[in-house]
Design a protein around this motif. Sequence first.
Motif, PDB file in Angstrom:
ATOM      1  N   GLY A 174      10.023  23.421  74.349  1.00 47.12           N
ATOM      2  CA  GLY A 174      11.088  22.662  74.302  1.00 47.12           C
ATOM      3  C   GLY A 174      11.060  21.159  75.026  1.00 47.12           C
ATOM      4  O   GLY A 174      11.870  20.584  75.021  1.00 47.12           O
ATOM      5  N   LEU A 175       9.782  20.821  75.104  1.00 46.89           N
ATOM      6  CA  LEU A 175       9.473  19.637  75.900  1.00 46.89           C
ATOM      7  C   LEU A 175       8.658  18.457  74.620  1.00 46.89           C
ATOM      8  O   LEU A 175       8.416  17.499  75.125  1.00 46.89           O
ATOM      9  N   ASP A 176       8.701  18.866  73.580  1.00 48.85           N
ATOM     10  CA  ASP A 176       8.079  18.150  72.335  1.00 48.85           C
ATOM     11  C   ASP A 176       8.463  16.806  72.421  1.00 48.85           C
ATOM     12  O   ASP A 176       7.612  15.824  72.058  1.00 48.85           O
ATOM     13  N   ARG A 177       9.733  16.215  72.729  1.00 50.18           N
ATOM     14  CA  ARG A 177      10.136  15.048  72.794  1.00 50.18           C
ATOM     15  C   ARG A 177      10.089  14.198  74.050  1.00 50.18           C
ATOM     16  O   ARG A 177      10.425  13.082  74.162  1.00 50.18           O
ATOM     17  N   ARG A 178       9.467  14.918  75.141  1.00 50.97           N
ATOM     18  CA  ARG A 178       9.053  14.224  76.360  1.00 50.97           C
ATOM     19  C   ARG A 178       7.856  13.319  76.166  1.00 50.97           C
ATOM     20  O   ARG A 178       6.694  13.827  75.496  1.00 50.97           O
TER      21      ARG A 178
ATOM     22  N   ARG B 163      -1.748  21.396  81.046  1.00 50.92           N
ATOM     23  CA  ARG B 163      -1.362  22.338  80.359  1.00 50.92           C
ATOM     24  C   ARG B 163      -1.111  21.711  78.580  1.00 50.92           C
ATOM     25  O   ARG B 163      -1.622  22.491  77.831  1.00 50.92           O
ATOM     26  N   ALA B 164      -0.714  20.437  78.811  1.00 49.76           N
ATOM     27  CA  ALA B 164      -0.369  19.920  77.489  1.00 49.76           C
ATOM     28  C   ALA B 164      -1.830  19.814  76.801  1.00 49.76           C
ATOM     29  O   ALA B 164      -1.996  19.983  75.651  1.00 49.76           O
TER      30      ALA B 164
ATOM     31  N   ALA C  86      -1.259  21.953  64.455  1.00 48.74           N
ATOM     32  CA  ALA C  86       0.003  21.853  65.196  1.00 48.74           C
ATOM     33  C   ALA C  86       0.723  23.256  65.693  1.00 48.74           C
ATOM     34  O   ALA C  86       0.895  23.323  66.738  1.00 48.74           O
ATOM     35  N   ASP C  87       0.671  24.282  64.491  1.00 45.02           N
ATOM     36  CA  ASP C  87       1.324  25.454  64.776  1.00 45.02           C
ATOM     37  C   ASP C  87       0.780  26.175  66.192  1.00 45.02           C
ATOM     38  O   ASP C  87       1.398  26.590  66.883  1.00 45.02           O
ATOM     39  N   ALA C  88      -0.512  26.015  66.001  1.00 40.14           N
ATOM     40  CA  ALA C  88      -1.441  26.989  67.012  1.00 40.14           C
ATOM     41  C   ALA C  88      -1.242  26.155  68.459  1.00 40.14           C
ATOM     42  O   ALA C  88      -1.201  26.767  69.448  1.00 40.14           O
ATOM     43  N   ALA C  89      -1.254  24.921  68.414  1.00 36.21           N
ATOM     44  CA  ALA C  89      -1.095  24.150  69.580  1.00 36.21           C
ATOM     45  C   ALA C  89       0.393  24.149  70.394  1.00 36.21           C
ATOM     46  O   ALA C  89       0.495  24.428  71.204  1.00 36.21           O
ATOM     47  N   ARG C  90       1.229  24.162  69.279  1.00 32.48           N
ATOM     48  CA  ARG C  90       2.575  24.242  69.757  1.00 32.48           C
ATOM     49  C   ARG C  90       3.006  25.821  70.335  1.00 32.48           C
ATOM     50  O   ARG C  90       3.689  26.150  71.339  1.00 32.48           O
ATOM     51  N   ALA C  91       2.501  26.634  69.678  1.00 32.46           N
ATOM     52  CA  ALA C  91       2.482  28.171  70.229  1.00 32.46           C
ATOM     53  C   ALA C  91       1.751  28.279  71.411  1.00 32.46           C
ATOM     54  O   ALA C  91       2.344  28.934  72.430  1.00 32.46           O
ATOM     55  N   ALA C  92       0.732  27.637  71.578  1.00 30.50           N
ATOM     56  CA  ALA C  92      -0.023  27.610  72.898  1.00 30.50           C
ATOM     57  C   ALA C  92       0.747  26.898  73.860  1.00 30.50           C
ATOM     58  O   ALA C  92       0.892  27.414  75.159  1.00 30.50           O
ATOM     59  N   ALA C  93       1.300  25.860  73.638  1.00 23.89           N
ATOM     60  CA  ALA C  93       2.458  25.062  74.694  1.00 23.89           C
ATOM     61  C   ALA C  93       3.269  26.034  74.988  1.00 23.89           C
ATOM     62  O   ALA C  93       3.992  26.010  76.359  1.00 23.89           O
ATOM     63  N   GLY C  94       4.032  26.779  74.187  1.00 23.87           N
ATOM     64  CA  GLY C  94       5.235  27.643  74.559  1.00 23.87           C
ATOM     65  C   GLY C  94       4.611  28.624  75.545  1.00 23.87           C
ATOM     66  O   GLY C  94       5.320  29.034  76.632  1.00 23.87           O
ATOM     67  N   GLU C  95       3.463  29.105  75.245  1.00 27.08           N
ATOM     68  CA  GLU C  95       2.674  30.345  76.380  1.00 27.08           C
ATOM     69  C   GLU C  95       2.431  29.531  77.546  1.00 27.08           C
ATOM     70  O   GLU C  95       2.508  30.455  78.704  1.00 27.08           O
ATOM     71  N   LEU C  96       2.471  28.186  77.739  1.00 25.67           N
ATOM     72  CA  LEU C  96       2.228  27.464  78.806  1.00 25.67           C
ATOM     73  C   LEU C  96       3.387  26.911  79.334  1.00 25.67           C
ATOM     74  O   LEU C  96       2.990  26.031  80.234  1.00 25.67           O
ATOM     75  N   SER C  97       4.277  27.339  79.353  1.00 16.45           N
ATOM     76  CA  SER C  97       5.476  27.112  79.681  1.00 16.45           C
ATOM     77  C   SER C  97       5.949  25.684  79.410  1.00 16.45           C
ATOM     78  O   SER C  97       6.494  24.790  80.243  1.00 16.45           O
ATOM     79  N   LEU C  98       5.669  25.052  78.181  1.00 19.93           N
ATOM     80  CA  LEU C  98       5.926  23.794  77.774  1.00 19.93           C
ATOM     81  C   LEU C  98       7.025  23.561  76.539  1.00 19.93           C
ATOM     82  O   LEU C  98       7.030  22.544  76.014  1.00 19.93           O
TER      83      LEU C  98
ATOM     84  N   LEU D  89       2.806   8.218  74.000  1.00 21.26           N
ATOM     85  CA  LEU D  89       2.796   9.315  73.369  1.00 21.26           C
ATOM     86  C   LEU D  89       3.682  10.394  73.833  1.00 21.26           C
ATOM     87  O   LEU D  89       3.779  10.666  74.765  1.00 21.26           O
ATOM     88  N   LEU D  90       4.428  11.119  72.862  1.00 26.78           N
ATOM     89  CA  LEU D  90       5.269  12.167  73.149  1.00 26.78           C
ATOM     90  C   LEU D  90       4.278  13.611  72.980  1.00 26.78           C
ATOM     91  O   LEU D  90       3.075  13.620  72.428  1.00 26.78           O
ATOM     92  N   LEU D  91       4.629  14.407  73.557  1.00 31.05           N
ATOM     93  CA  LEU D  91       4.012  15.955  73.895  1.00 31.05           C
ATOM     94  C   LEU D  91       3.888  16.505  72.628  1.00 31.05           C
ATOM     95  O   LEU D  91       2.686  16.704  72.141  1.00 31.05           O
ATOM     96  N   GLY D  92       4.987  16.401  71.751  1.00 31.53           N
ATOM     97  CA  GLY D  92       4.723  16.829  70.442  1.00 31.53           C
ATOM     98  C   GLY D  92       3.552  16.115  69.708  1.00 31.53           C
ATOM     99  O   GLY D  92       2.846  16.634  68.665  1.00 31.53           O
TER     100      GLY D  92
END
Length: 211
Positions: free
Chosen positions: A122-126, A138-139, A108-120, A96-99
């Motif tokens: 740009g890692l969506d494709r990891r 953190r993910a 998704a928007d809220a989760a991705r915003a939180a991921a950005g605040e938690l230093s994640l 499974l990818l982080l995104g």
Amino acid sequence: MSALSVRLSGVCCRHGRDEVVRGVTFEVGAGEKVSMVGTNGAGKSTLLRAVLGLHPLASGQVEVGGVVASDRRGWSLRRKAVAWIPQLRAAGRFPLLLGELLDSSGAADAARAAAGELSLGGLDRRGLHTLSGGQLQRAWLARAVGCVAAGAGVVLADEPTAALDFSGQQEVSQLLVSLPVTLLVATHDRALVAACDRSAEMAAGRLREIA
């Protein structure tokens, strides 16, 4: 959805023939933050998984928001109302990818915003299997934030700060207790315990309030 109460009545769980949760009766009021402490093997993780529905009850009853979790309405409510931050274990490759994990939150928007605040950011494709333990914790937290934005009223968290350094523990603890939900968290992190409204100790499968 607003914060929901969680009530356990005589809950017992087994691993094979061994009873690992023994007659737990406990209530977490809507909006309360409650920590569970105790040694490894005391039954904390099993109890959380039972509340979530991932571990069957040998006996007893779980209610979320006053609805018995075992009936059809209860199962439907629990899928939407309860967000889960699991304990991390070495599980090999997990494709499974982080995104994809963030998108599964329902917001998704809220989760991705939180991921950005938690230093994640740009890692969506990891792949999740490529993340460090701290990044993976953190993910899952970012996903829980998305679940709350999508309407979850309860967050269950199992050792959510275990793989983090001190500053990371503080950041995650503050975010967890700031969420407008009911929180039940198993932890050895004293700062997170102190940040909760009250604490309960689990030993040999039994739970008792200590503060």
